[in-house]
Design a protein around this motif. Structure first.
Motif, PDB file in Angstrom:
ATOM      1  N   GLN A   3       0.799  -1.072   0.228  1.00  0.00           N
ATOM      2  CA  GLN A   3      -0.035   0.172   0.283  1.00  0.00           C
ATOM      3  C   GLN A   3       0.990   1.154   0.018  1.00  0.00           C
ATOM      4  O   GLN A   3       1.592   1.259   0.670  1.00  0.00           O
ATOM      5  N   LEU A   4       0.552   2.048  -1.031  1.00  0.00           N
ATOM      6  CA  LEU A   4       1.330   3.360  -1.079  1.00  0.00           C
ATOM      7  C   LEU A   4       0.350   4.535  -0.639  1.00  0.00           C
ATOM      8  O   LEU A   4      -0.830   4.726  -1.072  1.00  0.00           O
ATOM      9  N   VAL A   5       0.799   5.487   0.152  1.00  0.00           N
ATOM     10  CA  VAL A   5       0.152   6.819   0.530  1.00  0.00           C
ATOM     11  C   VAL A   5       0.883   7.904   0.179  1.00  0.00           C
ATOM     12  O   VAL A   5       2.119   8.220   0.864  1.00  0.00           O
ATOM     13  N   GLU A   6       0.507   8.764  -0.581  1.00  0.00           N
ATOM     14  CA  GLU A   6       1.358  10.032  -0.796  1.00  0.00           C
ATOM     15  C   GLU A   6       0.453  11.142  -0.108  1.00  0.00           C
ATOM     16  O   GLU A   6      -0.496  11.145   0.378  1.00  0.00           O
ATOM     17  N   GLY A  27       5.492  -3.758   2.192  1.00  0.00           N
ATOM     18  CA  GLY A  27       6.629  -4.037   1.330  1.00  0.00           C
ATOM     19  C   GLY A  27       7.694  -2.959   1.626  1.00  0.00           C
ATOM     20  O   GLY A  27       7.329  -1.941   2.144  1.00  0.00           O
ATOM     21  N   THR A  28       8.801  -3.027   1.128  1.00  0.00           N
ATOM     22  CA  THR A  28       9.717  -2.344   1.565  1.00  0.00           C
ATOM     23  C   THR A  28      10.244  -1.651   0.100  1.00  0.00           C
ATOM     24  O   THR A  28      10.442  -2.290  -0.685  1.00  0.00           O
ATOM     25  N   VAL A  29      10.375  -0.360   0.288  1.00  0.00           N
ATOM     26  CA  VAL A  29      10.654   0.413  -1.013  1.00  0.00           C
ATOM     27  C   VAL A  29      12.022   0.185  -2.049  1.00  0.00           C
ATOM     28  O   VAL A  29      12.063   0.173  -2.849  1.00  0.00           O
ATOM     29  N   ARG A  72      14.992   8.430  -1.611  1.00  0.00           N
ATOM     30  CA  ARG A  72      14.446   6.903  -0.905  1.00  0.00           C
ATOM     31  C   ARG A  72      14.883   7.067   0.456  1.00  0.00           C
ATOM     32  O   ARG A  72      16.260   7.169   0.626  1.00  0.00           O
ATOM     33  N   ASP A  73      14.469   6.879   1.478  1.00  0.00           N
ATOM     34  CA  ASP A  73      14.781   6.784   2.849  1.00  0.00           C
ATOM     35  C   ASP A  73      14.026   5.400   3.297  1.00  0.00           C
ATOM     36  O   ASP A  73      13.188   5.053   3.347  1.00  0.00           O
ATOM     37  N   ASN A  74      15.304   4.568   3.287  1.00  0.00           N
ATOM     38  CA  ASN A  74      14.773   3.006   3.607  1.00  0.00           C
ATOM     39  C   ASN A  74      14.317   2.718   4.989  1.00  0.00           C
ATOM     40  O   ASN A  74      13.320   1.844   5.248  1.00  0.00           O
ATOM     41  N   ALA A  75      14.913   3.610   5.867  1.00  0.00           N
ATOM     42  CA  ALA A  75      14.524   3.376   7.172  1.00  0.00           C
ATOM     43  C   ALA A  75      13.224   3.826   7.440  1.00  0.00           C
ATOM     44  O   ALA A  75      12.453   3.284   8.323  1.00  0.00           O
TER      45      ALA A  75
END
Length: 127
Positions: A3-6, A27-29, A72-75
């Motif tokens: 799920q993606l939320v802008e 999921g992980t970006v 991108r900020d993986n954390a």
């Protein structure tokens, strides 16, 4: 299911800046190719930019190159679209999208290459 939320859209004057965020869950970006698209009223959805799993690889539409930056900020499991020097023609609903395996590779600029989409966030640039 990802799920993606802008968020981060709004009204800004020409020449101003906005930063859009795309927060992912399920999921992980870093495992996905992530794209940004936009759609203005009466127009087809168009590619804005993309960041590959290797964050060193980013791609931009010619219309935004040099003004927009994807990161991108993986954390935080979040992808960003920094938009500077905004123009009235940047007005649109902006969507983020995720490309799961098997990856689209060179088709990063095609909306059909993406499997998951956010709901979009409105960006309005006044002249």
């Amino acid at each position: 299911q990802v799920q993606l939320v802008e968020s981060g859209g709004g009204l800004v004057q020409a020449g101003g800046s906005l930063r859009l965020s795309c927060a992912a869950s399920g999921g992980t970006v870093s495992s996905y190719g992530m794209g940004w698209f936009r759609q203005a009223p009466g127009r087809a959805r168009e590619f804005v930019g993309a960041i590959m799993r290797s964050a060193d690889n980013t791609y931009y539409a010619d219309s935004v190159k040099g003004r927009f930056t994807i990161s991108r900020d993986n954390a935080k499991n979040t992808v960003y679209l920094q938009m500077n020097s905004l123009k009235p023609e940047d007005t649109a609903v902006y969507f983020c999208a995720a490309d799961r395996p098997p990856y689209s590779g060179g088709n990063y600029y095609r909306d059909w290459a993406y499997d998951y989409w956010g709901q979009g966030t409105q960006v309005t640039v006044s002249s």
